[in-house]
Design an enzyme around this catalytic site. Structure first.
Site, PDB file in Angstrom:
ATOM      1  N   ARG A 112       0.851  -1.187   0.000  1.00  0.00           N
ATOM      2  CA  ARG A 112       0.000   0.000   0.000  1.00  0.00           C
ATOM      3  C   ARG A 112       0.889   1.239   0.000  1.00  0.00           C
ATOM      4  O   ARG A 112       1.971   1.249   0.604  1.00  0.00           O
ATOM      5  CB  ARG A 112      -0.898   0.026   1.246  1.00  0.00           C
ATOM      6  CG  ARG A 112      -2.074  -0.909   1.170  1.00  0.00           C
ATOM      7  CD  ARG A 112      -3.111  -0.433   0.133  1.00  0.00           C
ATOM      8  NE  ARG A 112      -4.286  -1.277   0.078  1.00  0.00           N
ATOM      9  CZ  ARG A 112      -4.513  -2.241  -0.831  1.00  0.00           C
ATOM     10  NH1 ARG A 112      -3.624  -2.483  -1.776  1.00  0.00           N
ATOM     11  NH2 ARG A 112      -5.632  -2.933  -0.824  1.00  0.00           N
ATOM     12  N   HIS A 149      -1.366   0.643 -10.089  1.00  0.00           N
ATOM     13  CA  HIS A 149      -2.032  -0.338  -9.220  1.00  0.00           C
ATOM     14  C   HIS A 149      -2.595  -1.502 -10.044  1.00  0.00           C
ATOM     15  O   HIS A 149      -3.797  -1.800  -9.990  1.00  0.00           O
ATOM     16  CB  HIS A 149      -3.128   0.331  -8.385  1.00  0.00           C
ATOM     17  CG  HIS A 149      -3.463  -0.435  -7.140  1.00  0.00           C
ATOM     18  ND1 HIS A 149      -3.786   0.161  -5.947  1.00  0.00           N
ATOM     19  CD2 HIS A 149      -3.516  -1.773  -6.887  1.00  0.00           C
ATOM     20  CE1 HIS A 149      -4.033  -0.773  -5.032  1.00  0.00           C
ATOM     21  NE2 HIS A 149      -3.860  -1.948  -5.588  1.00  0.00           N
TER      22      HIS A 149
END
Ligand code: GLV
Length: 352
Positions: A267, A315
């Site tokens: 993350r 991502h």
């Protein structure tokens, strides 16, 4: 399949079949609300229908557009919500949920939502094809760095013909931070390709061919320092918790080999961005491959875009794999409906 007329937010599909019957004979169908991007809904519904039939789960699935954050007060009430990046409005609408199933691995965003019901059990996808895809992304990034492709790209821009020395793989130290299902698969893949792989986790793990260390994520503490010591590449696949926010920082970078490479597929909030830029400026780090960011999409003016040592990907390291995910969702819901224990339940205190 009976698809009732309605908007993308309120349509409904019966997934039970006369051939298979329901999970509990005579009981009402399990009411499921699927909250996803509208474009993904038809594929999810088709896959869920097949898998619910296969697992003997009598279900009625309604769908709700995850992009719409307006509360629909007349929304069909569901027992289970299948969600990926749901809006706050979903939890204002759904007042009788007995289970929430996150259609991804990371639950940090969900747990941070004030409207997310605290007393409802939360399941998350476990692997479901993601670890193979992620391991492929990480292997590609490690090989790119190991074989010097970025440096050859820079040489090409300078019309420079200059072979670089190639290290032995078993002397090339790659560390995987986070050894859950996905981190374990990454470590195994790297080890199978001959790299000297270390792994670090909160609780002890054992992976064939990988030197596994465990303890607190503190670069000053012995097991963590031993894990980080002179790594050529550090791969972070940590779940985000309050305890590890900002863990990829100057103190940690200082333990790695000079010119080391950082790969972050966990993350964005793990990374102290200014520390990364300073470490690159100082040559403590040679580069970074980043797939996750504190703010996504990465804002156009962000300094990462223009740094030649940083590879930014949007991502995409682990895209949820529809077929295995639908299979896992249906299998777990069927087991849950039968009152059986189901793996993959999020521990709220731990945060994953
Ligand atoms: C992707 O980032 C996931 O958490 O599944």
């Amino acid at each position: 399949m009976v698809a009732k007329a309605g908007s993308s937010e309120t349509g409904s599909v019966e997934t039970g079949s006369a051939e298979t019957g329901s999970a509990k004979a005579g009981s009402a169908p399990l009411r499921i609300v699927l909250c996803a991007r509208e474009s993904q809904v038809p594929a999810w519904l088709a896959a869920l229908r097949i898998e619910c039939v296969k697992h003997g789960l009598d279900a009625q699935v309604s769908f709700r557009d995850a992009a719409n954050d307006t509360v629909e007060h007349a929304a069909l009430q569901a027992d289970v919500a299948l969600v990926w990046k749901p809006p706050a409005a979903l939890f204002a609408e759904q007042r009788g949920l007995k289970l929430v199933f996150n259609l991804g691995a990371g639950v940090d965003a969900l747990l941070a939502m004030p409207s997310f019901p605290r007393d409802v059990p939360l399941l998350r996808l476990e692997d479901a094809g993601m670890s193979e895809v992620l391991a492929e992304y990480v292997l590609a990034a490690v090989l790119r760095v190991y074989r010097g492709f970025d440096r050859y790209a820079a040489q090409q821009r300078a019309a420079q013909w200059s072979p670089l020395p190639l290290r032995e793989r078993d002397d090339y130290r790659v560390g995987v931070l986070g050894l859950g299902v996905i981190g374990g698969a990454i470590a195994r893949t790297l080890a199978a390709h001959g790299f000297a792989v270390r792994g670090f986790s909160r609780t002890p793990r054992s992976i064939h061919g990988v030197m596994c260390l465990a303890g607190a994520l503190d670069p000053a503490a012995a097991p963590c320092a031993r894990f980080l010591d002179q790594l050529d590449v550090l791969v972070s696949v940590l779940p985000l918790t309050d305890a590890n926010r900002g863990a990829l920082n100057a103190a940690l970078f200082a333990r790695l080999a000079p010119g080391a490479h950082l790969i972050n597929v966990g993350r964005g909030a793990h990374l102290v961005e200014t520390d990364l830029l300073a470490a690159l400026d100082a040559g403590q780090l040679g580069g970074a491959t980043l797939d996750v960011f504190d703010t996504e999409p990465l804002p156009p003016a962000h300094p990462f875009w223009s740094r030649p040592e940083i590879l930014v990907t949007p991502h995409i390291s682990a895209i949820t794999q529809l077929a295995p995910s639908a299979q896992q969702v249906a299998a777990k819901l069927a087991a849950w409906a039968r009152g059986e224990a189901v793996s993959g339940q999020v521990d709220r205190a731990r945060g994953y």
